[in-house]
Design a protein around this motif. Sequence first.
Motif, PDB file in Angstrom:
ATOM      1  N   ILE A  46       1.742   6.404  -7.007  1.00  0.00           N
ATOM      2  CA  ILE A  46       0.658   7.252  -7.508  1.00  0.00           C
ATOM      3  C   ILE A  46       1.020   8.726  -7.341  1.00  0.00           C
ATOM      4  O   ILE A  46       0.767   9.543  -8.235  1.00  0.00           O
ATOM      5  CB  ILE A  46      -0.673   6.908  -6.804  1.00  0.00           C
ATOM      6  N   ALA A  47       1.615   9.072  -6.195  1.00  0.00           N
ATOM      7  CA  ALA A  47       2.008  10.471  -5.970  1.00  0.00           C
ATOM      8  C   ALA A  47       3.058  10.905  -6.991  1.00  0.00           C
ATOM      9  O   ALA A  47       2.986  12.015  -7.533  1.00  0.00           O
ATOM     10  CB  ALA A  47       2.553  10.647  -4.552  1.00  0.00           C
ATOM     11  N   GLU A  48       4.029  10.024  -7.271  1.00  0.00           N
ATOM     12  CA  GLU A  48       5.045  10.352  -8.276  1.00  0.00           C
ATOM     13  C   GLU A  48       4.421  10.506  -9.657  1.00  0.00           C
ATOM     14  O   GLU A  48       4.802  11.402 -10.420  1.00  0.00           O
ATOM     15  CB  GLU A  48       6.124   9.267  -8.297  1.00  0.00           C
ATOM     16  N   LEU A  49       3.476   9.651  -9.988  1.00  0.00           N
ATOM     17  CA  LEU A  49       2.798   9.731 -11.276  1.00  0.00           C
ATOM     18  C   LEU A  49       2.026  11.041 -11.405  1.00  0.00           C
ATOM     19  O   LEU A  49       2.062  11.702 -12.451  1.00  0.00           O
ATOM     20  CB  LEU A  49       1.861   8.544 -11.449  1.00  0.00           C
ATOM     21  N   ARG A  50       1.352  11.440 -10.338  1.00  0.00           N
ATOM     22  CA  ARG A  50       0.617  12.710 -10.363  1.00  0.00           C
ATOM     23  C   ARG A  50       1.568  13.879 -10.598  1.00  0.00           C
ATOM     24  O   ARG A  50       1.261  14.792 -11.371  1.00  0.00           O
ATOM     25  CB  ARG A  50      -0.122  12.922  -9.048  1.00  0.00           C
ATOM     26  N   THR A  51       2.709  13.854  -9.932  1.00  0.00           N
ATOM     27  CA  THR A  51       3.696  14.923 -10.097  1.00  0.00           C
ATOM     28  C   THR A  51       4.190  14.966 -11.536  1.00  0.00           C
ATOM     29  O   THR A  51       4.276  16.041 -12.140  1.00  0.00           O
ATOM     30  CB  THR A  51       4.877  14.710  -9.128  1.00  0.00           C
ATOM     31  N   GLU A  52       4.516  13.805 -12.087  1.00  0.00           N
ATOM     32  CA  GLU A  52       4.974  13.748 -13.477  1.00  0.00           C
ATOM     33  C   GLU A  52       3.917  14.275 -14.434  1.00  0.00           C
ATOM     34  O   GLU A  52       4.219  15.043 -15.356  1.00  0.00           O
ATOM     35  CB  GLU A  52       5.333  12.307 -13.864  1.00  0.00           C
ATOM     36  N   MET A  53       2.675  13.868 -14.230  1.00  0.00           N
ATOM     37  CA  MET A  53       1.603  14.309 -15.124  1.00  0.00           C
ATOM     38  C   MET A  53       1.394  15.816 -15.015  1.00  0.00           C
ATOM     39  O   MET A  53       1.186  16.490 -16.028  1.00  0.00           O
ATOM     40  CB  MET A  53       0.313  13.553 -14.809  1.00  0.00           C
ATOM     41  N   ARG A  54       1.451  16.360 -13.795  1.00  0.00           N
ATOM     42  CA  ARG A  54       1.285  17.798 -13.615  1.00  0.00           C
ATOM     43  C   ARG A  54       2.423  18.548 -14.310  1.00  0.00           C
ATOM     44  O   ARG A  54       2.185  19.537 -15.004  1.00  0.00           O
ATOM     45  CB  ARG A  54       1.271  18.139 -12.116  1.00  0.00           C
ATOM     46  N   ASP A  55       3.658  18.065 -14.162  1.00  0.00           N
ATOM     47  CA  ASP A  55       4.799  18.706 -14.814  1.00  0.00           C
ATOM     48  C   ASP A  55       4.676  18.646 -16.331  1.00  0.00           C
ATOM     49  O   ASP A  55       4.943  19.635 -17.026  1.00  0.00           O
ATOM     50  CB  ASP A  55       6.115  18.056 -14.368  1.00  0.00           C
TER      51      ASP A  55
ATOM     52  N   ARG B 143       0.834  -1.204   0.000  1.00  0.00           N
ATOM     53  CA  ARG B 143       0.000   0.000   0.000  1.00  0.00           C
ATOM     54  C   ARG B 143       0.865   1.250   0.000  1.00  0.00           C
ATOM     55  O   ARG B 143       0.602   2.205  -0.730  1.00  0.00           O
ATOM     56  CB  ARG B 143      -0.923   0.013   1.226  1.00  0.00           C
ATOM     57  N   THR B 144       1.922   1.231   0.816  1.00  0.00           N
ATOM     58  CA  THR B 144       2.823   2.385   0.880  1.00  0.00           C
ATOM     59  C   THR B 144       3.506   2.603  -0.460  1.00  0.00           C
ATOM     60  O   THR B 144       3.570   3.734  -0.952  1.00  0.00           O
ATOM     61  CB  THR B 144       3.884   2.164   1.987  1.00  0.00           C
ATOM     62  N   GLU B 145       3.999   1.524  -1.067  1.00  0.00           N
ATOM     63  CA  GLU B 145       4.648   1.638  -2.380  1.00  0.00           C
ATOM     64  C   GLU B 145       3.671   2.162  -3.424  1.00  0.00           C
ATOM     65  O   GLU B 145       4.023   2.998  -4.258  1.00  0.00           O
ATOM     66  CB  GLU B 145       5.189   0.280  -2.820  1.00  0.00           C
TER      67      GLU B 145
END
Length: 103
Positions: free
Chosen positions: A64-73, A57-59
């Motif tokens: 997901i948080a990293e993916l959101r950051t990449e998509m926002r960038d 769950r932590t991974e």
Amino acid sequence: MTEPERHELYELAKRDVSERFAQLMIKALPPDPQRLATKDDLAVLGSELRAEMADLRTELRTGIAELRTEMRDMTSGQTRTMMFGLVGSVTALAVTQLIVAAL
């Protein structure tokens, strides 16, 4: 459980229930009684499984948080590129209009 005990269990089950039941029961029991799981074994396994699930769950949340950051960038970069392109196009159109008007 020793082999004679297994045989005795088989004979008792065959006599009191049926030969088919006795065969199935003996097949279901491992020859080595140390291989039978206890409630304690299951409790340890459950704890280990819950710990692994918590790690997953932590991974997953981190991923997901990293993916959101990449998509926002990426979206920000694309938006900037489109805006500069539009400003450039409008500027070029305005300059062309001024040149045509001057002629």
